[in-house]
Design a protein around this motif. Structure first.
Motif, PDB file in Angstrom:
ATOM      1  N   LYS A  93     -16.513   2.608 -44.850  1.00 12.64           N
ATOM      2  CA  LYS A  93     -16.994   3.812 -45.455  1.00 12.64           C
ATOM      3  C   LYS A  93     -15.931   4.154 -46.672  1.00 12.64           C
ATOM      4  O   LYS A  93     -16.430   4.521 -47.967  1.00 12.64           O
ATOM      5  CB  LYS A  93     -17.438   5.003 -44.727  1.00 12.64           C
ATOM      6  CG  LYS A  93     -18.477   5.038 -43.995  1.00 12.64           C
ATOM      7  CD  LYS A  93     -19.794   5.600 -44.796  1.00 12.64           C
ATOM      8  CE  LYS A  93     -21.037   5.714 -43.749  1.00 12.64           C
ATOM      9  NZ  LYS A  93     -21.944   6.339 -44.403  1.00 12.64           N
ATOM     10  N   ALA A  99     -19.840   6.707 -52.746  1.00 11.45           N
ATOM     11  CA  ALA A  99     -21.157   6.491 -52.420  1.00 11.45           C
ATOM     12  C   ALA A  99     -21.288   7.144 -50.969  1.00 11.45           C
ATOM     13  O   ALA A  99     -22.406   7.497 -50.622  1.00 11.45           O
ATOM     14  CB  ALA A  99     -21.333   4.923 -52.264  1.00 11.45           C
ATOM     15  N   ALA A 100     -20.245   6.916 -50.123  1.00 10.13           N
ATOM     16  CA  ALA A 100     -20.300   7.485 -48.668  1.00 10.13           C
ATOM     17  C   ALA A 100     -20.760   8.984 -48.946  1.00 10.13           C
ATOM     18  O   ALA A 100     -21.368   9.602 -47.934  1.00 10.13           O
ATOM     19  CB  ALA A 100     -19.003   7.160 -48.089  1.00 10.13           C
ATOM     20  N   ARG A 101     -20.098   9.780 -49.799  1.00  8.10           N
ATOM     21  CA  ARG A 101     -20.079  11.152 -49.749  1.00  8.10           C
ATOM     22  C   ARG A 101     -21.444  11.514 -50.513  1.00  8.10           C
ATOM     23  O   ARG A 101     -22.044  12.456 -50.160  1.00  8.10           O
ATOM     24  CB  ARG A 101     -19.065  11.679 -50.453  1.00  8.10           C
ATOM     25  CG  ARG A 101     -17.659  11.929 -49.512  1.00  8.10           C
ATOM     26  CD  ARG A 101     -16.587  12.646 -50.435  1.00  8.10           C
ATOM     27  NE  ARG A 101     -15.457  12.691 -49.761  1.00  8.10           N
ATOM     28  CZ  ARG A 101     -14.660  11.888 -48.993  1.00  8.10           C
ATOM     29  NH1 ARG A 101     -14.976  10.676 -49.003  1.00  8.10           N
ATOM     30  NH2 ARG A 101     -13.777  12.297 -48.232  1.00  8.10           N
ATOM     31  N   ASP A 103     -24.283   9.704 -49.592  1.00  8.36           N
ATOM     32  CA  ASP A 103     -25.384   9.447 -48.723  1.00  8.36           C
ATOM     33  C   ASP A 103     -26.228  10.766 -48.428  1.00  8.36           C
ATOM     34  O   ASP A 103     -25.764  11.556 -48.024  1.00  8.36           O
ATOM     35  CB  ASP A 103     -24.616   8.601 -47.426  1.00  8.36           C
ATOM     36  CG  ASP A 103     -25.793   8.071 -46.677  1.00  8.36           C
ATOM     37  OD1 ASP A 103     -26.684   8.419 -46.500  1.00  8.36           O
ATOM     38  OD2 ASP A 103     -25.314   7.057 -45.872  1.00  8.36           O
ATOM     39  N   GLN A 105     -27.876  11.082 -45.927  1.00 14.35           N
ATOM     40  CA  GLN A 105     -28.016  11.051 -44.511  1.00 14.35           C
ATOM     41  C   GLN A 105     -26.367  11.709 -43.980  1.00 14.35           C
ATOM     42  O   GLN A 105     -26.292  11.891 -42.770  1.00 14.35           O
ATOM     43  CB  GLN A 105     -28.087   9.759 -43.643  1.00 14.35           C
ATOM     44  CG  GLN A 105     -29.588   9.292 -43.900  1.00 14.35           C
ATOM     45  CD  GLN A 105     -30.557  10.069 -43.352  1.00 14.35           C
ATOM     46  OE1 GLN A 105     -30.395  10.807 -42.234  1.00 14.35           O
ATOM     47  NE2 GLN A 105     -31.470  10.594 -43.879  1.00 14.35           N
ATOM     48  N   HIS A 109     -22.766   9.371 -41.162  1.00  5.15           N
ATOM     49  CA  HIS A 109     -24.150   8.462 -40.982  1.00  5.15           C
ATOM     50  C   HIS A 109     -23.505   7.137 -40.749  1.00  5.15           C
ATOM     51  O   HIS A 109     -23.314   6.495 -41.526  1.00  5.15           O
ATOM     52  CB  HIS A 109     -25.129   8.820 -41.835  1.00  5.15           C
ATOM     53  CG  HIS A 109     -26.521   8.092 -41.302  1.00  5.15           C
ATOM     54  ND1 HIS A 109     -26.995   8.431 -40.337  1.00  5.15           N
ATOM     55  CD2 HIS A 109     -27.061   6.899 -41.831  1.00  5.15           C
ATOM     56  CE1 HIS A 109     -28.138   7.511 -40.168  1.00  5.15           C
ATOM     57  NE2 HIS A 109     -28.031   6.683 -41.292  1.00  5.15           N
TER      58      HIS A 109
END
Length: 140
Positions: A93, A99-101, A103, A105, A109
């Motif tokens: 991540k 990008a992860a933050r 998401d 979901q 996730h």
């Protein structure tokens, strides 16, 4: 933190408790607060004891002030066979944290975590918990 409307829970479940020198432990800590595991997830260690919400185990990843109160953000733990997508790790991540933050979901996730000797997947979107009002029982 999630923009979702928080579920209200008994404030005792969110309590940080207090350290007791004589007992050499924290007393009065709520189950949601006690499950806080973001520090352990980031270090690849097993998560702390999950709490149960709607018949499913959850772990807390954030305790924050929400206005004049403290709220908790948590993810559901699911078995890999129930997840239905490719799991990831905290390290993966972080290869693209923006990008992860972003998401929908949630950041955690899809992350694989250990709980005891078992492996689970954190499943979003995160659930937000806020303290509800407790009823004062009349003695008269």
């Amino acid at each position: 933190m999630s923009a979702a409307t928080p579920y209200t829970v008994d404030p005792a479940r969110l309590s940080a408790g207090r350290w007791c020198q004589e007992a050499d432990k924290t007393l009065g800590e709520g189950d949601i607060h006690a499950s806080y595991s973001a520090d352990r997830i980031g270090m690849g260690k097993p998560v702390r004891r999950p709490f149960i919400w709607k018949n499913a185990p959850h772990v807390c990843v954030s305790m924050r002030h929400c206005g004049d109160t403290v709220c908790a953000e948590a993810y559901r733990l699911v078995h890999a066979s129930q997840f239905g997508a490719a799991p990831t790790s905290y390290g993966q991540k972080l290869t693209d944290p923006d990008a992860a933050r972003a998401d929908p979901q949630g950041f955690y996730h899809g992350m694989t975590v250990r709980c005891g000797s078992n492996t689970f997947i954190l499943c979003g979107p995160p659930v937000l918990f806020a303290p509800g009002k407790t009823k004062q029982l009349s003695l008269f």
